[in-house]
Design a protein around this motif. Structure first.
Motif, PDB file in Angstrom:
ATOM      1  N   THR A  57     -15.282  -7.082   8.267  1.00 27.40           N
ATOM      2  CA  THR A  57     -16.403  -7.346   9.165  1.00 27.40           C
ATOM      3  C   THR A  57     -17.124  -8.628   8.742  1.00 27.40           C
ATOM      4  O   THR A  57     -17.547  -9.419   9.585  1.00 27.40           O
ATOM      5  N   LEU A  58     -17.236  -8.819   7.436  1.00 30.24           N
ATOM      6  CA  LEU A  58     -17.861 -10.044   6.928  1.00 30.24           C
ATOM      7  C   LEU A  58     -17.137 -11.272   7.465  1.00 30.24           C
ATOM      8  O   LEU A  58     -17.736 -12.292   7.761  1.00 30.24           O
ATOM      9  N   LEU A  59     -15.845 -11.131   7.603  1.00 33.66           N
ATOM     10  CA  LEU A  59     -15.025 -12.261   8.022  1.00 33.66           C
ATOM     11  C   LEU A  59     -15.069 -12.487   9.528  1.00 33.66           C
ATOM     12  O   LEU A  59     -15.073 -13.617   9.998  1.00 33.66           O
ATOM     13  N   TRP A  60     -15.121 -11.396  10.290  1.00 32.11           N
ATOM     14  CA  TRP A  60     -14.962 -11.538  11.738  1.00 32.11           C
ATOM     15  C   TRP A  60     -16.233 -11.336  12.569  1.00 32.11           C
ATOM     16  O   TRP A  60     -16.213 -11.558  13.775  1.00 32.11           O
ATOM     17  N   ALA A  61     -17.299 -10.899  11.958  1.00 28.66           N
ATOM     18  CA  ALA A  61     -18.510 -10.598  12.726  1.00 28.66           C
ATOM     19  C   ALA A  61     -19.063 -11.845  13.417  1.00 28.66           C
ATOM     20  O   ALA A  61     -19.047 -12.928  12.837  1.00 28.66           O
ATOM     21  N   PRO A  62     -19.547 -11.695  14.649  1.00 27.51           N
ATOM     22  CA  PRO A  62     -20.096 -12.849  15.356  1.00 27.51           C
ATOM     23  C   PRO A  62     -21.543 -13.142  14.957  1.00 27.51           C
ATOM     24  O   PRO A  62     -22.131 -14.097  15.434  1.00 27.51           O
ATOM     25  N   CYS A  63     -22.107 -12.273  14.126  1.00 26.77           N
ATOM     26  CA  CYS A  63     -23.502 -12.462  13.731  1.00 26.77           C
ATOM     27  C   CYS A  63     -23.608 -12.328  12.202  1.00 26.77           C
ATOM     28  O   CYS A  63     -22.654 -11.897  11.562  1.00 26.77           O
ATOM     29  N   PRO A  64     -24.756 -12.675  11.625  1.00 23.61           N
ATOM     30  CA  PRO A  64     -24.890 -12.491  10.176  1.00 23.61           C
ATOM     31  C   PRO A  64     -24.701 -11.027   9.772  1.00 23.61           C
ATOM     32  O   PRO A  64     -25.067 -10.115  10.523  1.00 23.61           O
ATOM     33  N   VAL A  65     -24.115 -10.832   8.619  1.00 24.59           N
ATOM     34  CA  VAL A  65     -23.886  -9.470   8.116  1.00 24.59           C
ATOM     35  C   VAL A  65     -24.695  -9.285   6.836  1.00 24.59           C
ATOM     36  O   VAL A  65     -24.598 -10.099   5.918  1.00 24.59           O
ATOM     37  N   LEU A  66     -25.494  -8.241   6.810  1.00 22.66           N
ATOM     38  CA  LEU A  66     -26.301  -7.962   5.624  1.00 22.66           C
ATOM     39  C   LEU A  66     -25.653  -6.807   4.856  1.00 22.66           C
ATOM     40  O   LEU A  66     -25.492  -5.717   5.411  1.00 22.66           O
ATOM     41  N   VAL A  67     -25.257  -7.071   3.644  1.00 25.95           N
ATOM     42  CA  VAL A  67     -24.596  -6.032   2.847  1.00 25.95           C
ATOM     43  C   VAL A  67     -25.575  -5.479   1.812  1.00 25.95           C
ATOM     44  O   VAL A  67     -26.177  -6.236   1.048  1.00 25.95           O
ATOM     45  N   VAL A  68     -25.746  -4.172   1.841  1.00 23.70           N
ATOM     46  CA  VAL A  68     -26.663  -3.524   0.899  1.00 23.70           C
ATOM     47  C   VAL A  68     -25.853  -2.971  -0.267  1.00 23.70           C
ATOM     48  O   VAL A  68     -25.003  -2.102  -0.062  1.00 23.70           O
ATOM     49  N   PRO A  69     -26.072  -3.475  -1.471  1.00 23.51           N
ATOM     50  CA  PRO A  69     -25.233  -3.053  -2.605  1.00 23.51           C
ATOM     51  C   PRO A  69     -25.674  -1.726  -3.216  1.00 23.51           C
ATOM     52  O   PRO A  69     -26.820  -1.302  -3.027  1.00 23.51           O
ATOM     53  N   PRO A  70     -24.776  -1.077  -3.970  1.00 25.83           N
ATOM     54  CA  PRO A  70     -25.141   0.182  -4.637  1.00 25.83           C
ATOM     55  C   PRO A  70     -26.299  -0.005  -5.600  1.00 25.83           C
ATOM     56  O   PRO A  70     -27.032   0.944  -5.867  1.00 25.83           O
ATOM     57  N   ALA A  71     -26.444  -1.223  -6.110  1.00 26.83           N
ATOM     58  CA  ALA A  71     -27.539  -1.470  -7.053  1.00 26.83           C
ATOM     59  C   ALA A  71     -28.903  -1.250  -6.408  1.00 26.83           C
ATOM     60  O   ALA A  71     -29.910  -1.186  -7.097  1.00 26.83           O
ATOM     61  N   MET A  72     -28.919  -1.132  -5.067  1.00 27.24           N
ATOM     62  CA  MET A  72     -30.209  -0.908  -4.410  1.00 27.24           C
ATOM     63  C   MET A  72     -30.459   0.567  -4.104  1.00 27.24           C
ATOM     64  O   MET A  72     -31.454   0.919  -3.493  1.00 27.24           O
ATOM     65  N   VAL A  73     -29.535   1.417  -4.504  1.00 28.81           N
ATOM     66  CA  VAL A  73     -29.749   2.856  -4.317  1.00 28.81           C
ATOM     67  C   VAL A  73     -30.908   3.263  -5.223  1.00 28.81           C
ATOM     68  O   VAL A  73     -30.888   2.952  -6.413  1.00 28.81           O
ATOM     69  N   PRO A  74     -31.926   3.941  -4.644  1.00 35.32           N
ATOM     70  CA  PRO A  74     -33.052   4.323  -5.505  1.00 35.32           C
ATOM     71  C   PRO A  74     -32.554   5.127  -6.701  1.00 35.32           C
ATOM     72  O   PRO A  74     -31.721   6.014  -6.549  1.00 35.32           O
ATOM     73  N   GLY A  75     -33.033   4.785  -7.848  1.00 33.81           N
ATOM     74  CA  GLY A  75     -32.592   5.494  -9.049  1.00 33.81           C
ATOM     75  C   GLY A  75     -31.526   4.726  -9.803  1.00 33.81           C
ATOM     76  O   GLY A  75     -31.402   4.846 -11.003  1.00 33.81           O
ATOM     77  N   LEU A  76     -30.761   3.919  -9.080  1.00 33.26           N
ATOM     78  CA  LEU A  76     -29.719   3.135  -9.756  1.00 33.26           C
ATOM     79  C   LEU A  76     -30.210   1.741 -10.104  1.00 33.26           C
ATOM     80  O   LEU A  76     -29.720   1.106 -11.015  1.00 33.26           O
ATOM     81  N   THR A  77     -31.159   1.291  -9.329  1.00 36.79           N
ATOM     82  CA  THR A  77     -31.605  -0.073  -9.527  1.00 36.79           C
ATOM     83  C   THR A  77     -32.270  -0.257 -10.890  1.00 36.79           C
ATOM     84  O   THR A  77     -32.969   0.630 -11.373  1.00 36.79           O
ATOM     85  N   ARG A  78     -31.983  -1.394 -11.488  1.00 37.97           N
ATOM     86  CA  ARG A  78     -32.613  -1.670 -12.778  1.00 37.97           C
ATOM     87  C   ARG A  78     -33.841  -2.555 -12.590  1.00 37.97           C
ATOM     88  O   ARG A  78     -34.464  -2.998 -13.512  1.00 37.97           O
ATOM     89  N   ARG A  79     -34.128  -2.828 -11.303  1.00 39.01           N
ATOM     90  CA  ARG A  79     -35.248  -3.730 -11.039  1.00 39.01           C
ATOM     91  C   ARG A  79     -36.557  -2.977 -11.015  1.00 39.01           C
ATOM     92  O   ARG A  79     -36.590  -1.806 -10.698  1.00 39.01           O
ATOM     93  N   LYS A  80     -37.631  -3.686 -11.344  1.00 36.24           N
ATOM     94  CA  LYS A  80     -38.947  -3.030 -11.308  1.00 36.24           C
ATOM     95  C   LYS A  80     -39.456  -3.009  -9.888  1.00 36.24           C
ATOM     96  O   LYS A  80     -39.202  -3.885  -9.128  1.00 36.24           O
TER      97      LYS A  80
END
Lengths: 151, 152
Positions: free
Chosen positions: B129-152
């Protein structure tokens, strides 16, 4: 959703500029800082095939690239962003993907907006190498923007 | 900014944080949210395909529609279809003139013991989809799963 810092890797290609409207609107909407990064290739680390390079020429070439990138980044800010205080310019040397990922961690970026293909890729059937590495490894959300002729 | 958002749902547990992210983005931007789920190519007859689609729609209503109702968000559409998933996503994105397509990295659980939260196995649907989508594609990584993120 809170976006305080937005990273826009820009290799000064046409496709990188396709990301501009998205960067601008996201920055305005979330009142975010825009960090634009250009990564220079470290030419001095390249081996020579036909004898040694003249190091001064390599230095000169790199200096020229750096100056051009600085100039272009300053132009971008003046031309498209009203508030240049919220526009941070970065130039780094090394592997583009690695430097961008390092920057995300160091500066605590909240989102990355990157073009699907950079200057080097002209292949319709694969994504840009740098963009792909960023999508795979970034700890934050990444928006990939298509080129105008790909829509 | 984003007025039409397409969220690609995989109906797994992992999908929930991507859905929350999409819903928040839609609310922030006062946008219409399309929630799409692709069933892939089904080797079934018409009646069975219709039944499969209905089943998936019901599951999506339970998973997402209830949540949106609770949060007072009604500007959404649920879409399920069979066929090649990437083609269906790009077709829908083009037809609705989506401003952005939001998706996760993979349908697999984000983490096995000891894995890095940063490294995300990019699934084939997302990669294509990243390759063929006609619009911007926003990918949400596992690092953003609440509880997994190491960010404050």
């Amino acid at each position: 959703m809170e976006i305080k810092k937005l990273l826009w890797p820009n290799d000064l290609s046409g496709c990188s500029e396709m990301a501009l409207p998205f960067v601008k609107s996201l920055a305005e909407k979330y009142k975010a800082e825009v960090h634009v990064i250009y990564v220079l290739q470290d030419l001095s680390k390249r081996g020579s095939w036909y004898g040694d390079f003249d190091q001064s020429r390599i230095k000169k070439l790199q200096q020229w690239e750096e100056e051009t990138a600085r100039k272009r980044q300053a132009e971008l800010c003046k031309k498209y962003f009203e508030d240049c205080d919220k526009f941070e310019k970065h130039i780094r040397i090394g592997d583009p993907a690695q430097e961008i990922l390092k920057m995300i961690e160091e500066e605590n970026m909240d989102m990355v907006v990157i073009c699907r293909k950079g200057e080097g890729e002209n292949n319709r059937f694969s994504m840009g190498g740098v963009a792909e590495k960023i999508v795979r490894n970034a700890p934050v959300s990444v928006v990939t923007v298509p080129q105008a002729d790909e829509k | 900014m984003y007025k039409k958002i397409l969220f690609c749902a995989c109906l797994t547990e992992f999908c929930e944080h991507v859905f929350n992210f999409s819903l928040k983005t839609a609310k922030d931007n006062n946008a219409r949210l399309w929630i799409y789920h692709g069933l892939g190519r089904l080797n079934l007859n018409d009646n069975e395909v219709t039944r499969e689609i209905k089943d998936a729609e019901n599951r999506m209503n339970t998973l997402f529609a209830e949540k949106m109702k609770q949060q007072g968000f009604s500007n959404y559409a649920i879409n399920v279809s069979d066929g090649d998933i990437v083609s269906e996503i790009t077709k829908l994105a083009r037809n609705i003139n989506a401003d952005v397509t939001i998706m996760g990295t993979s349908t697999k659980p984000p983490l096995a013991a000891g894995e890095s939260t940063n490294m995300s196995p990019l699934g084939t649907v997302t990669a294509e989809t990243l390759l063929w989508a006609p619009c911007p594609v926003l990918v949400v990584p596992p690092a953003m799963v609440p509880g997994l993120t190491r960010r404050k």
